[in-house]
Design a protein around this motif. Structure first.
Motif, PDB file in Angstrom:
ATOM      1  N   ILE A 135      79.363 -33.741  72.832  1.00 25.80           N
ATOM      2  CA  ILE A 135      80.805 -33.958  72.956  1.00 25.80           C
ATOM      3  C   ILE A 135      81.493 -33.296  71.767  1.00 25.80           C
ATOM      4  O   ILE A 135      81.396 -33.775  70.638  1.00 25.80           O
ATOM      5  CB  ILE A 135      81.150 -35.460  73.009  1.00 25.80           C
ATOM      6  CG1 ILE A 135      80.464 -36.114  74.205  1.00 25.80           C
ATOM      7  CG2 ILE A 135      82.667 -35.659  73.077  1.00 25.80           C
ATOM      8  CD1 ILE A 135      80.739 -37.602  74.342  1.00 25.80           C
ATOM      9  N   ILE A 293      80.698 -38.911  79.590  1.00 25.63           N
ATOM     10  CA  ILE A 293      81.173 -37.588  79.179  1.00 25.63           C
ATOM     11  C   ILE A 293      79.998 -36.687  78.829  1.00 25.63           C
ATOM     12  O   ILE A 293      79.957 -35.510  79.204  1.00 25.63           O
ATOM     13  CB  ILE A 293      82.159 -37.701  77.997  1.00 25.63           C
ATOM     14  CG1 ILE A 293      83.429 -38.451  78.426  1.00 25.63           C
ATOM     15  CG2 ILE A 293      82.528 -36.306  77.477  1.00 25.63           C
ATOM     16  CD1 ILE A 293      84.412 -38.698  77.298  1.00 25.63           C
ATOM     17  N   SER A 294      79.010 -37.223  78.119  1.00 21.47           N
ATOM     18  CA  SER A 294      77.865 -36.408  77.721  1.00 21.47           C
ATOM     19  C   SER A 294      77.062 -35.940  78.930  1.00 21.47           C
ATOM     20  O   SER A 294      76.424 -34.884  78.897  1.00 21.47           O
ATOM     21  CB  SER A 294      76.966 -37.190  76.751  1.00 21.47           C
ATOM     22  OG  SER A 294      76.341 -38.281  77.399  1.00 21.47           O
TER      23      SER A 294
END
Length: 302
Positions: A135, A293-294
């Motif tokens: 991220i 998100i990752s």
């Protein structure tokens, strides 16, 4: 260091302040990114009922831990972190039942305490959440907005059977759309707004159908019966309409803080056995959103 300070409503200044030192159980974060939320604008204009002045605003931010206070391991120095703005006591009834976001002594970084629109900020060590290298700094401050979508959707438990209707295609509506599409894979997503540009973004973020309801009656136009409705527009008139158009056994989620009274007819809620959820901030959703998100599940275009 430079800090964005709201001295009082409608008075914003860029101020030079001394670099703070972390207190007991705190870390100091050298800010790398910070995002502007609508509530920051509300604090600026005096429309946030919870803000205390003067205030360094900013509750969506990330950075690197460059100093630690008493009781904090020096091993945390150099960690890249996103900051959860929810500060809770840990021992009141809401905290003990998994809802620190409505702690009886709740405070919010950037609202009750100085926030991230500064070069440095000191925060409780628990609130500094480790970020993976996957991220980048450029999007790390956006973990917090996605926790809002995660919090309301998590409460409502969407399934692949659901037809979801999202009122409002602003930032909070868009995060909810992404969570519903890419995490829960609901059957269909309908986004409603009065601004065409926002509806275009809703489509890009995973909405199947978009409707501009500026000059139409949604109850007369809607072709689907929604089983899950989220009010991300936060207008007091929406709840009554949502109750009218909702399917039996539907869930309705509210994100707004309107203090305008609303008249509800109990029969319309009970006869369909509707469930109404409310959601404030986030309840320990940072690790979950960081993982999403990752993995590329959210913060993406459709």
């Amino acid at each position: 260091m430079r800090s964005v300070v709201i001295e009082k409503p409608n008075q914003l200044t860029l101020e030079e302040r001394p670099i703070p030192s972390p207190g007991k159980n705190e870390v100091r974060v050298r800010i790398k990114s910070a995002s502007i939320c609508g509530s920051d604008i509300h604090i600026w204009h005096g429309h946030n009922p919870f803000a205390k002045y003067p205030r360094v605003i900013g509750h969506e931010f990330s950075g690197v831990i460059d100093a630690v206070g008493e009781n904090v391991s020096k091993a945390r120095l150099g960690e890249r972190v996103a900051v959860d703005p929810v500060v809770s006591c840990g021992y009141c009834y809401p905290c003990l039942t998994g809802k620190p976001n409505v702690c009886t002594s709740l405070s919010v970084i950037g609202v009750h305490h100085d926030g991230g629109f500064s070069e440095y900020a000191c925060v409780p060590q628990y609130n500094a959440k480790l970020l993976p290298e996957s991220i980048p700094d450029s999007i790390a401050s956006l973990v917090e907005p996605f926790t809002i979508g995660a919090n309301i959707c998590g409460k409502m438990q969407p399934t692949e059977l659901d037809v979801a209707l999202i009122y409002g295609a602003g930032p909070m509506g868009l995060t909810a759309i992404q969570v519903l599409r890419h995490v829960y894979n609901v059957k269909k997503i309908i986004a409603v707004d009065r601004i065409d540009e926002r509806l275009t973004l809703a489509k890009e973020n995973g909405a199947d159908v978009v409707i501009n309801n500026k000059d139409i009656s949604l109850t007369e136009t809607l072709n689907d019966v929604p089983t899950l409705i989220i009010d991300a527009a936060c207008h007091p008139s929406i709840l009554n309409e949502a109750i009218q158009i909702a399917s039996p056994a539907a869930r309705i989620g509210l994100l707004g803080f309107s203090d305008t009274p609303a008249t509800l007819v109990q029969k319309e809620i009970t006869s369909k056995e509707l469930t109404i959820f409310t959601s404030r901030l986030n309840s320990n959703k940072f690790p979950e959103v960081i993982e999403w998100i990752s993995q590329g599940k959210v913060f993406r275009k459709n």
